[in-house]
Design a protein around this motif. Structure first.
Motif, PDB file in Angstrom:
ATOM      1  N   THR A   1       0.838  -1.197   0.000  1.00 46.32           N
ATOM      2  CA  THR A   1       0.000   0.000   0.000  1.00 46.32           C
ATOM      3  C   THR A   1       0.869   1.241   0.000  1.00 46.32           C
ATOM      4  O   THR A   1       2.043   1.192   0.384  1.00 46.32           O
ATOM      5  CB  THR A   1      -0.961  -0.009   1.220  1.00 46.32           C
ATOM      6  OG1 THR A   1      -1.948   1.001   1.071  1.00 46.32           O
ATOM      7  CG2 THR A   1      -0.210   0.177   2.523  1.00 46.32           C
ATOM      8  N   GLY A   2       0.302   2.351  -0.434  1.00 51.35           N
ATOM      9  CA  GLY A   2       1.064   3.595  -0.535  1.00 51.35           C
ATOM     10  C   GLY A   2       0.426   4.726   0.244  1.00 51.35           C
ATOM     11  O   GLY A   2      -0.761   4.686   0.579  1.00 51.35           O
ATOM     12  N   GLY A   3       1.232   5.733   0.516  1.00 45.09           N
ATOM     13  CA  GLY A   3       0.723   6.920   1.180  1.00 45.09           C
ATOM     14  C   GLY A   3       0.357   6.716   2.636  1.00 45.09           C
ATOM     15  O   GLY A   3      -0.651   7.234   3.112  1.00 45.09           O
ATOM     16  N   VAL A   4       1.162   5.960   3.366  1.00 46.77           N
ATOM     17  CA  VAL A   4       0.886   5.724   4.788  1.00 46.77           C
ATOM     18  C   VAL A   4       1.652   6.745   5.639  1.00 46.77           C
ATOM     19  O   VAL A   4       2.633   7.328   5.178  1.00 46.77           O
ATOM     20  CB  VAL A   4       1.254   4.280   5.209  1.00 46.77           C
ATOM     21  CG1 VAL A   4       0.485   3.271   4.385  1.00 46.77           C
ATOM     22  CG2 VAL A   4       2.747   4.044   5.106  1.00 46.77           C
ATOM     23  N   PRO A   5       1.209   6.966   6.868  1.00 39.76           N
ATOM     24  CA  PRO A   5       1.937   7.906   7.732  1.00 39.76           C
ATOM     25  C   PRO A   5       3.363   7.432   7.992  1.00 39.76           C
ATOM     26  O   PRO A   5       3.602   6.233   8.168  1.00 39.76           O
ATOM     27  CB  PRO A   5       1.118   7.899   9.029  1.00 39.76           C
ATOM     28  CG  PRO A   5      -0.238   7.416   8.637  1.00 39.76           C
ATOM     29  CD  PRO A   5      -0.002   6.455   7.507  1.00 39.76           C
ATOM     30  N   PRO A   6       4.319   8.352   8.041  1.00 41.15           N
ATOM     31  CA  PRO A   6       5.705   7.961   8.310  1.00 41.15           C
ATOM     32  C   PRO A   6       5.921   7.472   9.738  1.00 41.15           C
ATOM     33  O   PRO A   6       6.976   6.932  10.048  1.00 41.15           O
ATOM     34  CB  PRO A   6       6.495   9.245   8.047  1.00 41.15           C
ATOM     35  CG  PRO A   6       5.510  10.345   8.197  1.00 41.15           C
ATOM     36  CD  PRO A   6       4.185   9.794   7.787  1.00 41.15           C
ATOM     37  N   THR A   7       4.904   7.628  10.589  1.00 40.06           N
ATOM     38  CA  THR A   7       5.016   7.211  11.995  1.00 40.06           C
ATOM     39  C   THR A   7       4.672   5.740  12.206  1.00 40.06           C
ATOM     40  O   THR A   7       4.704   5.259  13.341  1.00 40.06           O
ATOM     41  CB  THR A   7       4.082   8.071  12.875  1.00 40.06           C
ATOM     42  OG1 THR A   7       2.742   7.978  12.355  1.00 40.06           O
ATOM     43  CG2 THR A   7       4.525   9.524  12.876  1.00 40.06           C
ATOM     44  N   VAL A   8       4.347   4.994  11.128  1.00 46.82           N
ATOM     45  CA  VAL A   8       4.007   3.574  11.281  1.00 46.82           C
ATOM     46  C   VAL A   8       5.186   2.824  11.890  1.00 46.82           C
ATOM     47  O   VAL A   8       6.324   2.956  11.441  1.00 46.82           O
ATOM     48  CB  VAL A   8       3.639   2.948   9.920  1.00 46.82           C
ATOM     49  CG1 VAL A   8       3.523   1.439  10.032  1.00 46.82           C
ATOM     50  CG2 VAL A   8       2.351   3.544   9.380  1.00 46.82           C
ATOM     51  N   ASP A   9       4.907   2.043  12.928  1.00 45.08           N
ATOM     52  CA  ASP A   9       5.913   1.181  13.546  1.00 45.08           C
ATOM     53  C   ASP A   9       5.743  -0.212  12.948  1.00 45.08           C
ATOM     54  O   ASP A   9       4.739  -0.889  13.204  1.00 45.08           O
ATOM     55  CB  ASP A   9       5.711   1.151  15.060  1.00 45.08           C
ATOM     56  CG  ASP A   9       6.762   0.325  15.791  1.00 45.08           C
ATOM     57  OD1 ASP A   9       7.410  -0.533  15.145  1.00 45.08           O
ATOM     58  OD2 ASP A   9       6.919   0.511  17.000  1.00 45.08           O
ATOM     59  N   ALA A  10       6.700  -0.625  12.135  1.00 47.62           N
ATOM     60  CA  ALA A  10       6.599  -1.903  11.430  1.00 47.62           C
ATOM     61  C   ALA A  10       6.464  -3.090  12.378  1.00 47.62           C
ATOM     62  O   ALA A  10       5.903  -4.121  12.010  1.00 47.62           O
ATOM     63  CB  ALA A  10       7.811  -2.091  10.519  1.00 47.62           C
ATOM     64  N   SER A  11       6.943  -2.968  13.606  1.00 48.53           N
ATOM     65  CA  SER A  11       6.886  -4.086  14.557  1.00 48.53           C
ATOM     66  C   SER A  11       5.515  -4.222  15.221  1.00 48.53           C
ATOM     67  O   SER A  11       5.253  -5.196  15.915  1.00 48.53           O
ATOM     68  CB  SER A  11       7.957  -3.912  15.631  1.00 48.53           C
ATOM     69  OG  SER A  11       7.652  -2.820  16.476  1.00 48.53           O
TER      70      SER A  11
END
Length: 197
Positions: A176-186
């Motif tokens: 997916t695209g355009g997600v917030p840069p604050t997403v924590d992948a873990s």
């Protein structure tokens, strides 16, 4: 969403609303597709997350509300509903910086803009107890920041095309695209479901 009943919830229709701090709807006609979902089956004590990228009238979303429609209830031993779970969730959040062509209502009106955003690539295992492969499976991902706050989600159509959930386990992908840069992948949660729901 969590099932606090002792029965299994089946074909749960949900209507979502996106509102500002004053309770005014931010949904547009273009986002109507994202307002309605159906959860196939939810065992007692189980949770299911739904997400999407959708259009809003303006910035300032403060509240998501939802209404549950008429739900069918079955004993948790009923074998007609397929239960799927996800594990080994791994994600890559990466910046994108490129020139993007935008149509302005008709093919003769176009503009080029610089598109700077963050995209997300998620891989995960789906575990299925069903004896047959489930064709065209889908999944939703719930995106959280490092504090555990929900900052976004993915739509089922972001799942790899023609995903086939095999008996036992199989590996799949959400892009997916355009997600917030604050997403924590873990902290990403993935909720798979068969396509017939």
């Amino acid at each position: 969403m969590e099932n606090t009943s002792k029965k299994m919830a089946v074909s749960v229709p949900i209507t979502l609303g996106i509102r500002d701090g004053k309770g005014k709807s931010l949904a547009t006609k273009a986002s109507a597709y994202a307002h309605h979902r159906t959860i196939g089956g939810l065992m007692p004590g189980a949770r299911f997350g739904i997400g999407d990228n959708t259009y809003v009238r303006r910035a300032g979303a403060k509240k998501i509300d939802f209404k549950l429609g008429r739900t069918e209830w079955l004993p948790p031993t009923d074998q007609r509903v397929v239960q799927l779970t996800a594990s080994d969730v791994k994600a890559d959040l990466y910046p994108v910086d490129k020139e993007q062509l935008y149509l302005l209502g008709d093919p003769t009106r176009m503009e080029v803009h610089r598109d700077q955003r963050y995209d997300l690539d998620i891989t995960f295992k789906v575990h299925s107890r069903h004896p047959l492969p489930l064709n065209d499976g889908k999944a939703n991902a719930i995106l959280r920041d490092k504090h555990g706050k929900i900052v976004g989600g993915t739509h089922p159509s972001d799942t790899d095309t023609w995903a086939r959930f095999a008996p036992g386990w199989s590996v799949h992908r959400i892009e997916t695209g355009g997600v917030p840069p604050t997403v924590d992948a873990s902290r990403i949660e993935v909720y798979p479901q068969p396509s017939y729901y």
